[in-house]
Design a protein around this motif. Structure first.
Motif, PDB file in Angstrom:
ATOM      1  N   PRO A  75       0.826  -1.212   0.000  1.00  0.00           N
ATOM      2  CA  PRO A  75       0.000   0.000   0.000  1.00  0.00           C
ATOM      3  C   PRO A  75       0.859   1.260   0.000  1.00  0.00           C
ATOM      4  CG  PRO A  75      -0.849  -1.594   1.570  1.00  0.00           C
ATOM      5  CD  PRO A  75       0.463  -2.128   1.089  1.00  0.00           C
ATOM      6  N   ALA A  76       0.297   2.343  -0.517  1.00  0.00           N
ATOM      7  CA  ALA A  76       1.069   3.579  -0.681  1.00  0.00           C
ATOM      8  C   ALA A  76       1.658   4.079   0.629  1.00  0.00           C
ATOM      9  CB  ALA A  76       0.178   4.659  -1.318  1.00  0.00           C
ATOM     10  N   ASP A  77       0.939   3.905   1.744  1.00  0.00           N
ATOM     11  CA  ASP A  77       1.434   4.421   3.016  1.00  0.00           C
ATOM     12  C   ASP A  77       2.534   3.550   3.620  1.00  0.00           C
ATOM     13  OD1 ASP A  77      -0.267   2.322   3.417  1.00  0.00           O
ATOM     14  OD2 ASP A  77      -1.219   3.140   5.218  1.00  0.00           O
ATOM     15  N   GLN A  78       2.796   2.375   3.005  1.00  0.00           N
ATOM     16  CA  GLN A  78       3.835   1.487   3.529  1.00  0.00           C
ATOM     17  C   GLN A  78       5.032   1.342   2.587  1.00  0.00           C
ATOM     18  OE1 GLN A  78       2.311  -2.309   4.805  1.00  0.00           O
ATOM     19  NE2 GLN A  78       0.405  -1.423   5.609  1.00  0.00           N
ATOM     20  N   ILE A  79       4.927   1.935   1.418  1.00  0.00           N
ATOM     21  CA  ILE A  79       5.987   1.763   0.422  1.00  0.00           C
ATOM     22  C   ILE A  79       7.326   2.267   0.931  1.00  0.00           C
ATOM     23  CG2 ILE A  79       6.835   2.728  -1.761  1.00  0.00           C
ATOM     24  CD1 ILE A  79       5.176   0.373  -2.242  1.00  0.00           C
ATOM     25  N   GLU A  80       7.347   3.473   1.489  1.00  0.00           N
ATOM     26  CA  GLU A  80       8.616   4.058   1.923  1.00  0.00           C
ATOM     27  C   GLU A  80       9.265   3.231   3.023  1.00  0.00           C
ATOM     28  OE1 GLU A  80      10.188   6.424   0.495  1.00  0.00           O
ATOM     29  OE2 GLU A  80       8.580   6.843  -0.944  1.00  0.00           O
ATOM     30  N   VAL A  81       8.451   2.739   3.967  1.00  0.00           N
ATOM     31  CA  VAL A  81       8.997   1.922   5.054  1.00  0.00           C
ATOM     32  C   VAL A  81       9.557   0.610   4.514  1.00  0.00           C
ATOM     33  CG1 VAL A  81       8.440   0.718   7.206  1.00  0.00           C
ATOM     34  CG2 VAL A  81       7.419   2.957   6.718  1.00  0.00           C
ATOM     35  N   GLN A  82       8.791  -0.036   3.623  1.00  0.00           N
ATOM     36  CA  GLN A  82       9.244  -1.292   3.039  1.00  0.00           C
ATOM     37  C   GLN A  82      10.496  -1.085   2.184  1.00  0.00           C
ATOM     38  OE1 GLN A  82       7.869  -4.418   3.258  1.00  0.00           O
ATOM     39  NE2 GLN A  82       6.072  -3.951   4.493  1.00  0.00           N
ATOM     40  N   LEU A  83      10.536   0.032   1.462  1.00  0.00           N
ATOM     41  CA  LEU A  83      11.690   0.320   0.612  1.00  0.00           C
ATOM     42  C   LEU A  83      12.939   0.529   1.445  1.00  0.00           C
ATOM     43  CD1 LEU A  83      12.951   0.904  -2.135  1.00  0.00           C
ATOM     44  CD2 LEU A  83      12.137   3.273  -1.925  1.00  0.00           C
ATOM     45  N   ALA A  84      12.819   1.291   2.523  1.00  0.00           N
ATOM     46  CA  ALA A  84      13.974   1.533   3.390  1.00  0.00           C
ATOM     47  C   ALA A  84      14.474   0.227   4.007  1.00  0.00           C
ATOM     48  CB  ALA A  84      13.606   2.540   4.472  1.00  0.00           C
ATOM     49  N   ALA A  85      13.553  -0.629   4.436  1.00  0.00           N
ATOM     50  CA  ALA A  85      13.946  -1.915   5.033  1.00  0.00           C
ATOM     51  C   ALA A  85      14.617  -2.805   3.999  1.00  0.00           C
ATOM     52  CB  ALA A  85      12.721  -2.609   5.627  1.00  0.00           C
ATOM     53  N   ALA A  86      14.093  -2.784   2.776  1.00  0.00           N
ATOM     54  CA  ALA A  86      14.684  -3.604   1.723  1.00  0.00           C
ATOM     55  C   ALA A  86      16.095  -3.138   1.392  1.00  0.00           C
ATOM     56  CB  ALA A  86      13.798  -3.557   0.473  1.00  0.00           C
ATOM     57  N   MET A  87      16.294  -1.826   1.287  1.00  0.00           N
ATOM     58  CA  MET A  87      17.627  -1.307   0.996  1.00  0.00           C
ATOM     59  C   MET A  87      18.605  -1.648   2.120  1.00  0.00           C
ATOM     60  SD  MET A  87      17.575   0.020  -2.003  1.00  0.00           S
ATOM     61  CE  MET A  87      19.117   0.944  -1.988  1.00  0.00           C
ATOM     62  N   GLN A  88      18.122  -1.638   3.364  1.00  0.00           N
ATOM     63  CA  GLN A  88      18.979  -2.001   4.488  1.00  0.00           C
ATOM     64  C   GLN A  88      19.415  -3.457   4.383  1.00  0.00           C
ATOM     65  OE1 GLN A  88      20.314  -0.174   6.890  1.00  0.00           O
ATOM     66  NE2 GLN A  88      21.279  -1.965   7.850  1.00  0.00           N
ATOM     67  N   VAL A  89      18.483  -4.330   3.995  1.00  0.00           N
ATOM     68  CA  VAL A  89      18.815  -5.748   3.856  1.00  0.00           C
ATOM     69  C   VAL A  89      19.797  -5.956   2.709  1.00  0.00           C
ATOM     70  CG1 VAL A  89      17.873  -8.007   3.255  1.00  0.00           C
ATOM     71  CG2 VAL A  89      16.655  -6.546   4.865  1.00  0.00           C
ATOM     72  N   LEU A  90      19.557  -5.288   1.608  1.00  0.00           N
ATOM     73  CA  LEU A  90      20.402  -5.490   0.433  1.00  0.00           C
ATOM     74  C   LEU A  90      21.817  -4.975   0.648  1.00  0.00           C
ATOM     75  CD1 LEU A  90      17.902  -4.540  -2.430  1.00  0.00           C
ATOM     76  CD2 LEU A  90      18.600  -6.821  -1.699  1.00  0.00           C
ATOM     77  N   THR A  91      21.955  -3.814   1.243  1.00  0.00           N
ATOM     78  CA  THR A  91      23.296  -3.247   1.449  1.00  0.00           C
ATOM     79  C   THR A  91      24.113  -4.046   2.462  1.00  0.00           C
ATOM     80  OG1 THR A  91      22.314  -1.731   3.077  1.00  0.00           O
ATOM     81  CG2 THR A  91      22.609  -0.910   0.819  1.00  0.00           C
ATOM     82  N   SER A  92      23.447  -4.838   3.291  1.00  0.00           N
ATOM     83  CA  SER A  92      24.161  -5.637   4.293  1.00  0.00           C
ATOM     84  C   SER A  92      24.299  -7.098   3.878  1.00  0.00           C
ATOM     85  CB  SER A  92      23.429  -5.559   5.639  1.00  0.00           C
ATOM     86  OG  SER A  92      22.105  -6.061   5.528  1.00  0.00           O
ATOM     87  N   THR A  93      23.940  -7.423   2.634  1.00  0.00           N
ATOM     88  CA  THR A  93      24.036  -8.806   2.149  1.00  0.00           C
ATOM     89  C   THR A  93      25.326  -8.997   1.373  1.00  0.00           C
ATOM     90  OG1 THR A  93      21.632  -9.009   1.997  1.00  0.00           O
ATOM     91  CG2 THR A  93      22.946 -10.574   0.726  1.00  0.00           C
ATOM     92  N   ALA A  94      26.098 -10.018   1.741  1.00  0.00           N
ATOM     93  CA  ALA A  94      27.348 -10.309   1.038  1.00  0.00           C
ATOM     94  C   ALA A  94      27.062 -10.777  -0.385  1.00  0.00           C
ATOM     95  CB  ALA A  94      28.114 -11.384   1.797  1.00  0.00           C
ATOM     96  N   GLY A  95      27.860 -10.304  -1.312  1.00  0.00           N
ATOM     97  CA  GLY A  95      27.715 -10.705  -2.709  1.00  0.00           C
ATOM     98  C   GLY A  95      26.944  -9.720  -3.555  1.00  0.00           C
ATOM     99  N   ILE A  96      26.381  -8.667  -2.946  1.00  0.00           N
ATOM    100  CA  ILE A  96      25.662  -7.634  -3.695  1.00  0.00           C
ATOM    101  C   ILE A  96      26.568  -6.425  -3.824  1.00  0.00           C
ATOM    102  CG2 ILE A  96      23.694  -6.056  -3.695  1.00  0.00           C
ATOM    103  CD1 ILE A  96      22.041  -8.168  -2.354  1.00  0.00           C
TER     104      ILE A  96
END
Length: 301
Positions: A75-96
């Motif tokens: 939903p539109a009101d959750q996109i920014e929160v989900q996006l920030a969490a996803a970027m946090q996971v991706l930047t801390s994943t080895a191999g990316i």
């Protein structure tokens, strides 16, 4: 003493009296020249298909290698929160190596071939896309999916390898189809030239009988047919190759309007392969005619 080298020299050497054994005109001349031209024309397109498919396979393979896409639908009101969490996971994943959010403008370009240039993205439930570039070692896709499912439930990881394999395999099969077509064209050429040579030998049966009476050997008689048919095949194939190259130049290029034939052309050194077509046609005619001539002459003995 007859040796393979001396026989070959006799076949290649010019002899005006011997060459006149084969009539310079007639349906065999027309059949050989037309067959060689038509087959060379088709070979040009088969070669273009094979080269284009090989390039397409390499391009698709390189474009999809070491890359993935993360799709977030929320939903539109959750996109920014989900996006920030996803970027946090991706930047801390080895191999990316890098994770980049695809902008609205880039998404519109991706959708333009299907919906046109004026697609209203704000009115469509288009998910947020994150382009993931991997390192040479890559990352653990299964482990990343498990982590995302716990921390970013709205995210879906698309591993490009599952799309890449069938696409590359399809392009490779298309290239193989082009080479198989060339083999079939060569086989058809051999059959037609053999028939034309046998027809010419049958039409000159009386001349052959007279030549034998005066002491002519079968290699001498066959050389007349071989040289004439090889020359006809070379000239016909050269003409067909030239027409095929001109036709290829008039096909749409990759930067023009999309078409099923887009990109079906030669690039760089690929054009040099066209020069081998007349030469190969002459060699095929040489072998096919000599084989047929010696066989028919043996039957007439």
């Amino acid at each position: 003493m007859n040796t393979p080298f001396s026989n070959l020299t006799m076949l290649l050497a010019g002899d005006g009296h011997r060459d006149r054994v084969v009539p310079p005109t007639g349906f065999t001349a027309t059949l050989t020249s037309f067959t060689s031209a038509a087959m060379a024309f088709l070979v040009v397109f088969a070669m273009a298909l094979s080269f284009a498919s090989s390039r397409l396979s390499e391009r698709w393979g390189d474009a999809l290698a070491n890359s993935s896409t993360l799709r977030i639908s929320a939903p539109a009101d959750q996109i920014e929160v989900q996006l920030a969490a996803a970027m946090q996971v991706l930047t801390s994943t080895a191999g990316i190596a890098e994770a980049t959010v695809i902008s609205k403008q880039d998404q519109q370009k991706l959708l333009e071939p299907w919906f046109g240039p004026d697609v209203p993205l704000e009115m469509l439930p288009v998910p947020v896309l994150i382009d993931i570039q991997e390192t040479a070692e890559g990352f653990d896709a299964q482990g990343l999916r498990l982590r995302l499912s716990a921390e970013v439930p709205a995210a879906v990881l698309d591993d490009h390898s599952r799309w890449r394999r069938p696409i590359v395999a399809a392009a490779d099969r298309l290239a193989l189809l082009g080479w198989v077509s060339i083999v079939l064209i060569i086989g058809a050429s051999v059959a037609m030239i053999t028939l034309a040579a046998r027809a010419a030998l049958a039409a000159n049966a009386q001349v052959i009988a007279v030549l034998r009476l005066v002491g002519a050997q079968d290699n001498y008689i066959a050389a007349a047919f071989v040289r004439r048919f090889a020359a006809r095949a070379f000239v016909g194939a050269a003409g067909g190759m030239f027409l095929g190259a001109i036709a290829i130049l008039f096909l749409p290029s990759a930067d023009q309007q999309a078409s099923i034939l887009t990109g079906l052309r030669f690039q760089g050194a690929d054009w040099l392969w066209l020069l081998t077509i007349p030469i190969f046609a002459a060699v095929v005619a040489f072998v096919a005619t000599r084989t047929a001539a010696l066989k028919v002459l043996g039957e007439l003995s």
